[in-house]
Design an enzyme around this catalytic site. Structure first.
Site: not given
Length: 460
Positions: A110, A156, A277, A283, A290
């Site tokens: 422990n 915003h 891609s 792309k 990400e």
């Protein structure tokens, strides 16, 4: 089944139960910490006379040889052992005989596992701090290079006021400085040695816990044996700090993704940190940003998991606590990878400064400065606010920026406007005149950059 207990039992543990109970598959990760902790324990046992100096020496030599061989790959950690502690002790006994059986004198698994986890966590905090230092140095360099790189500031996700890339980057610098500080706090708070707490109630052996703590670089021994073996606060704190680091990395990654889009084109990511891609040849995807954004949830999950595990556990040790390891190991590795990759991504990206500046000039980011111009010429602020609101509406109708309107057009909204309005609302003026500390003006930014330089020098 290689285990350190069994005298109480009259039959073998079911294999499925044994496998479910075993932790060797993941706790082998801290074999160094387990062996180093055992070396310190054996040293103390010899110095206090609990075992002889010769026995202590023999144990330490055996442990060092095991450590060397595991590190070199010469000795493989066998999966037949219940945990890393069983592997080390059984291997030691196999090599030096009955003397090896004395290593466990005055300790329990422990307090041993509590020590190993604390040592491992402490080492990893240092590793994460080093990665944060490197990332902050990258941010610091970006700030120094971009004091006059103008861009829109947002609220915003709407263009609000012009700032500089140095100022925007500086916001994240402050976040990561706080992250670094949190890790330092956690290190200091957790840096007490649980070894010697035994299973939960200490031991009758005359251990020198201060010596053991000192040998392992702790500030001192823990002061309650029950808390020593059941405390996982430092894990919770660490996972909370790692989650906060992920918040910051994820927010910055989100902005990188936006800035990298065709609509913004503020930055171009290096090919090494992008992918293509399989079907769309045009792309260039910001996959690293990400993935960093996505892995934040994985780390949050670890924090929620340990909180849920610990919330209903009575004192002292319970087997539930074994769940702290896999999720902590994974969270640490995930965050280390995210910091390193994010650092590489932003250090190699290219800034499209003209696009940034053009975007700042469009979107009425100088509207607040136009209102300030009126106020400085005697117009009450609330009235000035309304005038500029009407001015923006007129500019939208004319498809023009404020500084593209003629003086006659400006005066048709308010006669207070004069020729000097154009200088007052120029991009450079809007940014450069804001020089209170923390603002984007060059004087203020220079002060902050100097403070950051001093901070980085102090921690390296």
């Amino acid at each position: 089944m290689a285990q350190l207990w069994g005298g109480r039992f009259t039959k073998e543990t079911d294999q499925l139960v044994y496998n479910f109970n075993a932790s060797i598959s993941f706790d082998q990760k801290f074999f160094r910490q387990d062996i180093n902790g055992s070396i310190a324990h054996a040293t103390m046992l010899g110095k206090t006379g609990i075992i002889t100096e010769e026995e202590s020496k023999q144990i330490i030599e055996g442990l060092n040889s095991i450590l060397k061989e595991v590190e070199s790959g010469e000795l493989e950690i066998g999966m037949q052992y219940e945990d890393i502690h069983s592997f080390v002790e059984a291997t030691l006994i196999d090599r030096i005989g009955d003397t090896g059986k004395k290593l466990h004198t005055g300790r329990s698994r422990n307090d041993q596992v509590a020590l190993d986890m604390r040592l491992y966590t402490r080492d990893e905090i240092d590793n994460i701090k080093e990665l944060l230092i490197h990332l902050m140095q990258t941010l610091h360099n970006l700030m120094k290079e971009n004091i006059h790189t103008y861009m829109p500031g947002f609220t915003h996700l709407q263009k609000a006021q012009p700032v500089t890339f140095a100022h925007h980057t500086g916001a994240y610098m402050e976040m990561f400085k706080r992250d670094y500080s949190r890790l330092c706090d956690i290190y200091e708070r957790m840096n007490y040695c649980p070894l010697g707490a035994g299973a939960l109630a200490g031991t009758t052996y005359p251990l020198d816990r201060d010596m053991t703590a000192s040998l392992l670089g702790f500030n001192g021994p823990t002061l309650n044996s029950m808390d020593s073996v059941s405390d996982r606060d430092y894990i919770i704190e660490l996972l909370s700090a790692l989650s906060t680091i992920c918040v910051h990395l994820s927010r910055f990654s989100e902005e990188i993704i936006i800035w990298n889009s065709n609509e913004y084109q503020f930055i171009e990511l290096d090919d090494a940190y992008s992918t293509g891609s399989s079907i769309m040849p045009q792309k260039k995807n910001p996959d690293i940003a990400e993935l960093v954004r996505g892995k934040a949830g994985r780390v949050y999950g670890a924090l929620i998991s340990i909180l849920t595990t610990m919330k209903g556990i009575p004192l002292a040790y319970n087997k539930d606590m074994q769940e702290d390891k896999e999720l902590t190991f994974d969270a640490i590795d995930t965050v280390k990878g995210c910091i390193a990759l994010f650092d590489g991504m932003i250090s190699t990206m290219k800034l499209n400064k003209e696009n940034m500046q053009r975007s700042a000039m469009n979107g009425f980011t100088n509207a607040t400065d136009a209102a300030d111009y009126l106020v400085k010429n005697g117009v009450p602020f609330r009235d000035a606010h309304g005038i500029i609101g009407r001015l923006v509406l007129y500019a939208i109708e004319q498809n023009k920026a404020i500084d593209e309107l003629s003086l006659d057009e400006l005066k048709s909204i308010s006669p207070v406007f004069e020729e000097d309005i154009y200088d007052a609302i120029s991009l450079e003026t809007c940014v450069n005149k804001r020089n209170t500390i923390g603002a984007p003006g060059p004087e203020a930014m220079s002060e902050v950059i100097k403070a950051n330089e001093e901070f980085l020098n102090s921690i390296q």
